[in-house]
Scaffold this motif. Structure first.
Motif, short mmCIF file in Angstrom:
data_model
loop_
_atom_site.label_atom_id
_atom_site.label_comp_id
_atom_site.label_asym_id
_atom_site.label_seq_id
_atom_site.Cartn_x
_atom_site.Cartn_y
_atom_site.Cartn_z
N VAL A 1 0.73 -1.34 -0.06
CA VAL A 1 0.03 -0.10 0.00
C VAL A 1 0.89 1.12 -0.09
O VAL A 1 0.66 2.16 -0.93
CB VAL A 1 -1.00 0.08 1.21
N ILE A 2 1.87 1.14 0.97
CA ILE A 2 2.74 2.49 0.93
C ILE A 2 3.50 2.55 -0.57
O ILE A 2 3.58 3.90 -0.97
CB ILE A 2 3.82 2.12 1.89
N ASP A 3 4.14 1.56 -1.12
CA ASP A 3 4.56 1.64 -2.62
C ASP A 3 3.83 2.15 -3.40
O ASP A 3 4.06 3.17 -4.28
CB ASP A 3 5.15 0.21 -3.06
N ARG A 4 2.24 1.73 -3.44
CA ARG A 4 1.41 2.09 -4.20
C ARG A 4 1.07 3.77 -4.29
O ARG A 4 0.87 4.47 -5.09
CB ARG A 4 0.12 1.63 -4.16
N GLY A 5 1.14 4.30 -3.00
CA GLY A 5 1.10 5.25 -2.52
C GLY A 5 2.00 6.49 -3.16
O GLY A 5 2.06 7.59 -3.61
N LEU A 6 3.38 5.79 -2.87
CA LEU A 6 4.52 6.66 -3.42
C LEU A 6 4.45 6.74 -5.21
O LEU A 6 4.71 7.85 -5.60
CB LEU A 6 5.69 5.72 -3.15
N SER A 7 4.10 5.60 -5.80
CA SER A 7 3.94 5.71 -7.30
C SER A 7 2.90 6.79 -7.64
O SER A 7 2.98 7.70 -8.61
CB SER A 7 3.40 4.46 -7.69
N VAL A 8 1.65 6.84 -6.92
CA VAL A 8 0.69 7.90 -7.37
C VAL A 8 1.44 9.32 -6.88
O VAL A 8 1.14 10.41 -7.74
CB VAL A 8 -0.67 7.82 -6.36
N LEU A 9 2.08 9.42 -5.91
CA LEU A 9 2.65 10.74 -5.51
C LEU A 9 3.71 11.19 -6.40
O LEU A 9 3.58 12.27 -7.03
CB LEU A 9 3.33 10.66 -3.97
N SER A 10 4.46 10.28 -6.99
CA SER A 10 5.38 10.66 -8.03
C SER A 10 4.96 11.06 -9.15
O SER A 10 5.46 11.85 -10.06
CB SER A 10 6.39 9.41 -7.99
N ARG A 11 3.76 10.23 -9.71
CA ARG A 11 3.25 10.75 -10.97
C ARG A 11 2.64 12.08 -11.12
O ARG A 11 2.57 12.74 -11.75
CB ARG A 11 2.19 9.68 -11.29
N GLY A 12 2.20 12.39 -9.73
CA GLY A 12 1.43 13.62 -9.83
C GLY A 12 2.17 14.86 -9.19
O GLY A 12 1.92 16.10 -9.26
N ASN A 13 3.57 14.78 -8.84
CA ASN A 13 4.15 15.71 -8.24
C ASN A 13 5.59 15.65 -8.43
O ASN A 13 6.79 14.87 -8.06
CB ASN A 13 4.10 15.65 -6.68
N CYS A 14 6.32 16.25 -9.59
CA CYS A 14 7.50 16.13 -10.15
C CYS A 14 8.34 17.25 -9.47
O CYS A 14 9.53 17.39 -9.82
CB CYS A 14 7.53 16.34 -11.73
#
Length: 446
Positions: A138-151
């Protein structure tokens, strides 16, 4: 019809219906561009920043664009992509307190530095945080979402992530400069090389009573080979030995600040500090030992760029470890020892190894005496400033003429070794402590 009625009738005829009124006539700020309105909002005091977002949806969105730093408390806010939509310009994100699944309706709040969470009264596991953490997937999925939306992300604090989450983060957030990894382990550090622009890194392995994890020489070697541009590094609750610290010193050639907190490293690690050619500041805190067996004397070489040694809340009764530490840091110009126990006169006498100390700070060192202090600082020819606070065994009455003469030559001196004696002397002559007898005499009934 009266004149007043005629006036009202004519006014109603000339008035526009609400549907025909332009929006710019209602809100004059609509004619302003977003960039101009943002500049105006930035002039408002910080106390009014939250009120701005309540005006309208447009101002809510603009306020979200102004925010740069955020501590997230709900991980669903990240997974739903609302975090990056609502705050598109974030540069500093702290996810630690959002990575937990605390029990509902618990009145017990456990706090440890920046971590706080509610604890169930029925918990039987002494690793309190361990049982409340969200799963790593779940943590990894959240990091993926965060990285895609915030460069634009520059700093991230996270707990219980894995190598995959770190890789997805590094792929989209190439400008990431500061990273704080709680519950870190060797496998996670295998992906640290992907974060090529890291300048500051904090690794937290194990924290007693909260969670346990292992960072060994393997992980430290991954770190050394992958983060060659590091300037600041903190190792907290980490294992390892001479080899892991040596690898960091050899590979991270521009590292200037190293912090060691609550270390669980094998004996002999201090000798590896001599491989840090650019190290200026060394901080050691909350350690139950320094280095019980530092190894052969020939391995203890000076750090060439050392400027400051800071010891805080450590046990310093290990003479061999202190001898090795002072020898490696003998070029330091600033020495600070705060709230450490076991700093006896014999142990402090080893500080004669310092060659060019200009500033000394001692606070909360209750065992050190006036004689022990004098025996060392009279050997420091370049001493300019000194601070001695709450060291109860250092007495004003025991100051020798030689020490008094040295005090007169210092550029700056803060001298409050015994708080109680200082308070008594400052109140002398004020009558405080005597006047009470006038006001609180017991009345005798006859």
């Amino acid at each position: 019809m009266s004149e007043f009625d005629k006036h009202v009738l004519n006014h109603n005829k000339n008035e526009k219906p609400f549907s025909q009124i332009k929006s710019s006539e209602i809100d004059s700020t609509l004619s302003l561009s977003d960039s101009l309105l943002l500049k105006i909002l930035e002039k408002l005091p910080e106390s009014q920043s939250n009120d701005v977002s309540l005006v309208c949806k447009r101002w809510l969105n603009l306020q979200g664009r102004r925010l740069r730093s955020l501590k997230v408390l709900d991980f669903d806010f990240v997974l739903s992509e609302r975090l990056t939509t609502r705050f598109p310009k974030l540069t500093h994100v702290d996810l630690v307190n959002a990575c937990m699944n605390p029990p509902v309706n618990s009145g017990i709040l456990l706090c440890h530095k920046s971590i706080y969470f509610h604890l169930s009264s029925e918990s039987s596991n002494w690793e309190f945080l361990e049982e409340n953490l969200l799963h790593s997937d779940v943590i990894d999925r959240g990091l993926s979402v965060l990285s895609r939306g915030n460069c634009d992300l520059l700093k991230l604090v996270v707990i219980n992530a894995t190598e995959l989450g770190l890789l997805s983060l590094a792929e989209d957030c190439s400008d990431l400069q500061e990273l704080e990894l709680h519950k870190c382990n060797d496998n996670l550090l295998h992906g640290i090389a992907a974060c090529k622009n890291l300048r500051a890194l904090r690794l937290v392995g194990s924290v007693d009573g909260l969670y346990s994890s292992s960072v060994s020489d393997i992980g430290l070697t991954f770190l050394a080979q992958g983060c060659r541009s590091l300037v600041k590094l903190e190792l907290s609750g980490c294992e390892g030995s001479f080899d892991g610290i040596k690898a960091i010193g050899q590979c991270c050639e521009v590292l200037e600040e190293l912090s060691i907190c609550d270390h669980r490293m094998d004996d002999g690690w201090i000798a590896a500090l001599s491989y840090f050619e650019s190290l200026k500041i060394l901080r050691i805190s909350s350690c139950r030992k320094i280095d019980a067996s530092p190894g052969p004397e020939k391995l203890l070489q000076s750090c060439p760029a050392m400027e400051s040694l800071q010891l805080k809340r450590c046990c310093l009764n290990d003479k061999e470890g202190m001898r090795a530490l002072f020898k490696v840091c003998d070029g330091a110009t600033e020495v600070s020892i705060q709230d450490c126990w076991g700093l006896s006169d014999d142990t402090f006498s080893l500080a004669k190894a310092f060659r060019r100390v200009r500033f000394l700070s001692l606070e909360g060192c209750s065992v050190l005496t006036s004689g022990g202090l004098e025996s060392v600082i009279l050997h420091w020819e370049e001493l300019e400033s000194m601070r001695v606070v709450s060291c109860k065994s250092i007495k004003d009455s025991e100051i020798s003429p030689a020490l008094s003469s040295l005090f007169s030559l210092l550029k700056e001196l803060t001298w409050r070794p015994d708080t109680r004696s200082h308070l008594s002397s400052s109140l002398e002559g004020a009558g405080i402590g005597k006047r009470g007898s006038k006001f609180f005499k017991k009345s005798v009934l006859h």
